[in-house]
Design an enzyme around this catalytic site. Sequence first.
Site, PDB file in Angstrom:
ATOM      1  N   ASP A  11      39.562  44.338  37.967  1.00 59.08           N
ATOM      2  CA  ASP A  11      40.003  42.986  38.250  1.00 59.08           C
ATOM      3  C   ASP A  11      41.537  43.012  38.294  1.00 59.08           C
ATOM      4  O   ASP A  11      42.165  43.939  37.788  1.00 59.08           O
ATOM      5  CB  ASP A  11      39.488  42.038  37.162  1.00 59.08           C
ATOM      6  CG  ASP A  11      40.005  40.631  37.349  1.00 59.08           C
ATOM      7  OD1 ASP A  11      39.909  40.105  38.474  1.00 59.08           O
ATOM      8  OD2 ASP A  11      40.518  40.052  36.369  1.00 59.08           O
ATOM      9  N   ASP A  13      44.091  39.907  37.863  1.00 61.61           N
ATOM     10  CA  ASP A  13      44.844  39.076  36.910  1.00 61.61           C
ATOM     11  C   ASP A  13      44.271  39.203  35.497  1.00 61.61           C
ATOM     12  O   ASP A  13      43.105  38.934  35.256  1.00 61.61           O
ATOM     13  CB  ASP A  13      44.820  37.614  37.374  1.00 61.61           C
ATOM     14  CG  ASP A  13      45.377  37.474  38.792  1.00 61.61           C
ATOM     15  OD1 ASP A  13      46.517  37.921  39.014  1.00 61.61           O
ATOM     16  OD2 ASP A  13      44.670  36.955  39.677  1.00 61.61           O
TER      17      ASP A  13
HETATM   18 MG    MG Z   1      40.998  38.279  35.599  1.00 61.55          MG
END
Ligand code: MG
Length: 189
Positions: A11, A13
């Site tokens: 992922d 962020d």
């Molecule tokens: Mg995230």
Amino acid sequence: MSALRKALFLDRDGVIIDYIPYLGKPEQVQLPRGAGPALIQWQKAGYLLIVITNQAGIGRGYFDHGDVAAVHDKIQREYGKEGVKFTDFFLCPHHPEEGCDCRKPAPEMLLRAAEQYQISLQESYFIGDAPSDVGAAIAAGCQPVVLLTGRGQETCQKLDKFAAQLAEPIPVFANLGETVSLLASPSSE
Ligand SMILES: [Mg+2]
Ligand SMILES: [Zn+2]
């Protein structure tokens, strides 16, 4: 050995960059401490590094594709200085209410990446900080891993609902640096 490759899906962020809600500017990009050296270890172990990210800020009109491309360039440059190379970035730009098929927790982006790069999902990991990352990993058939960075603390309160779908508890780590311990475990062979 299988002819398929292994991937470390990541992922964006709260995982490969410090979490800022709806981050849309390159100058907001900050690499977490220890993240570069950790990804080098995964890379050396033969894992393709592939980013899988929901960017609903595009669908919401907060920023556009060009802004996200500039952020991803910055991420590549900063990690590049440490010798880390991401194979690709897959992104869902849609508003949550658009009903697209790519937004995590749908497995679509992982499945597309697996097809494009000939990846064995069963031999791959997806490191995230949100329940939607865990859901996508399970739906795609790869191993979910949760970090306590970003939204991870909150996510850990919600892991029970996934327990029935998995034989083993989901590994949880304080940060990306600690995930290299997975490389030492027999299940990574
Ligand atoms: Mg995230
Ligand atoms: Zn989408």
